[in-house]
Write an enzyme that holds these catalytic residues in place. Structure first.
Site, PDB file in Angstrom:
ATOM      1  N   LEU A 212     -11.863  20.763  75.777  1.00 26.95           N
ATOM      2  CA  LEU A 212     -12.605  19.930  74.837  1.00 26.95           C
ATOM      3  C   LEU A 212     -14.053  20.385  74.890  1.00 26.95           C
ATOM      4  CD1 LEU A 212     -11.246  16.293  75.486  1.00 26.95           C
ATOM      5  CD2 LEU A 212     -10.752  17.785  73.537  1.00 26.95           C
ATOM      6  N   ASP A 213     -14.690  20.511  73.738  1.00 24.03           N
ATOM      7  CA  ASP A 213     -16.089  20.936  73.704  1.00 24.03           C
ATOM      8  C   ASP A 213     -16.956  19.973  74.515  1.00 24.03           C
ATOM      9  OD1 ASP A 213     -15.294  22.939  72.010  1.00 24.03           O
ATOM     10  OD2 ASP A 213     -15.927  21.893  70.183  1.00 24.03           O
ATOM     11  N   ARG A 214     -18.118  20.460  74.916  1.00 23.31           N
ATOM     12  CA  ARG A 214     -19.020  19.632  75.736  1.00 23.31           C
ATOM     13  C   ARG A 214     -19.421  18.356  75.002  1.00 23.31           C
ATOM     14  NH1 ARG A 214     -24.653  19.850  77.432  1.00 23.31           N
ATOM     15  NH2 ARG A 214     -25.028  21.566  75.984  1.00 23.31           N
TER      16      ARG A 214
END
Length: 241
Positions: free
Chosen positions: A101-103
């Site tokens: 999952l992206d930051r």
């Protein structure tokens, strides 16, 4: 872990392992093993080799409500990672996140030390669906629903599989929706919405395959999988024999 690795750990020679497989004398939950590379968990499944039953502690599985700001990695030089949020990391050093999952994306993330499970849940051939709650900075309409259903094509020619878009709220400045996809290209959800003229301002994953984010977990909190969720893991193991 892989079946052949388990047997090697229990001092079975490679030649003997192949012969036992061919003779259908390796049973996983009472069914003959199909291949030595299949993923198993002797803590969740009964592994029988000839007359011998192999019993070992099971792998570890956690559900994390990933917060915005944490990096989906085991280590990072500049930002806290999702593994940094988990106390058992010192006891279970092999924990790793399943997928990414992206930051700046929050939501459901699974952590485990069962290495091959990630391949089974993430490989495109298994078509594991992911559901996201999304906010964008513009209006969404039935036209967008159809475009997602047809399959979005990026400017570079990359095509996405058909996706399901469900609109909850739509206005010129803010819309909320859920999107269901069955693949995981780099920044895929954000790029899909950009391709139809709106920008994602908030993104949260609420479902990953048959796992659903526990609504009682606040961002940054985690817990071991419960019995129902462990059964889901077992189902995946059995499905991909």
């Amino acid at each position: 872990m892989r079946l052949d690795q388990l047997m090697a750990d229990h001092q079975y020679a490679r030649k003997d392992i192949k012969q036992l497989l061919a003779r259908r004398q390796i049973l996983v939950d009472h069914l003959p093993a199909q291949k030595l590379s299949q993923n198993i968990d002797p803590g969740l499944q009964q592994i029988q080799i000839g007359e011998r039953i192999i019993q070992e502690p099971r792998h570890h599985y956690y559900m994390l409500h990933k917060p915005i700001g944490a990096v989906t990695a085991k280590r990072d030089a500049h930002h806290p990672t999702v593994i940094d949020l988990v106390d058992p990391q010192q006891e279970y050093p092999d924990l790793y996140p399943l997928g990414r999952l992206d930051r700046d994306t929050s939501g459901l993330l699974l952590l485990t030390d069962n290495g091959p499970l990630g391949f089974q849940l993430l490989h495109p051939q298994y078509h594991v669906e992911k559901v996201y709650e999304v906010e964008v900075n513009g209006s969404l309409s039935s036209e967008h629903i159809q475009k997602f259903k047809d399959g979005i094509i990026f400017l570079d020619g990359t095509s996405c599989k058909p996706a399901q878009l469900e609109i909850q709220v739509s206005s010129p400045s803010l819309s909320r929706a859920t999107i269901t996809i069955s693949e995981g290209k780099f920044h895929q959800v954000k790029k899909m919405f950009l391709s139809v003229g709106v920008k994602v301002t908030a993104l949260k994953r609420v479902q990953f395959g048959d796992f659903t984010l526990d609504t009682e977990l606040a961002e940054g909190q985690y817990r071991p999988l419960n019995q129902d969720e462990l059964q889901i893991v077992k189902n995946y193991l059995e499905y991909n024999r």
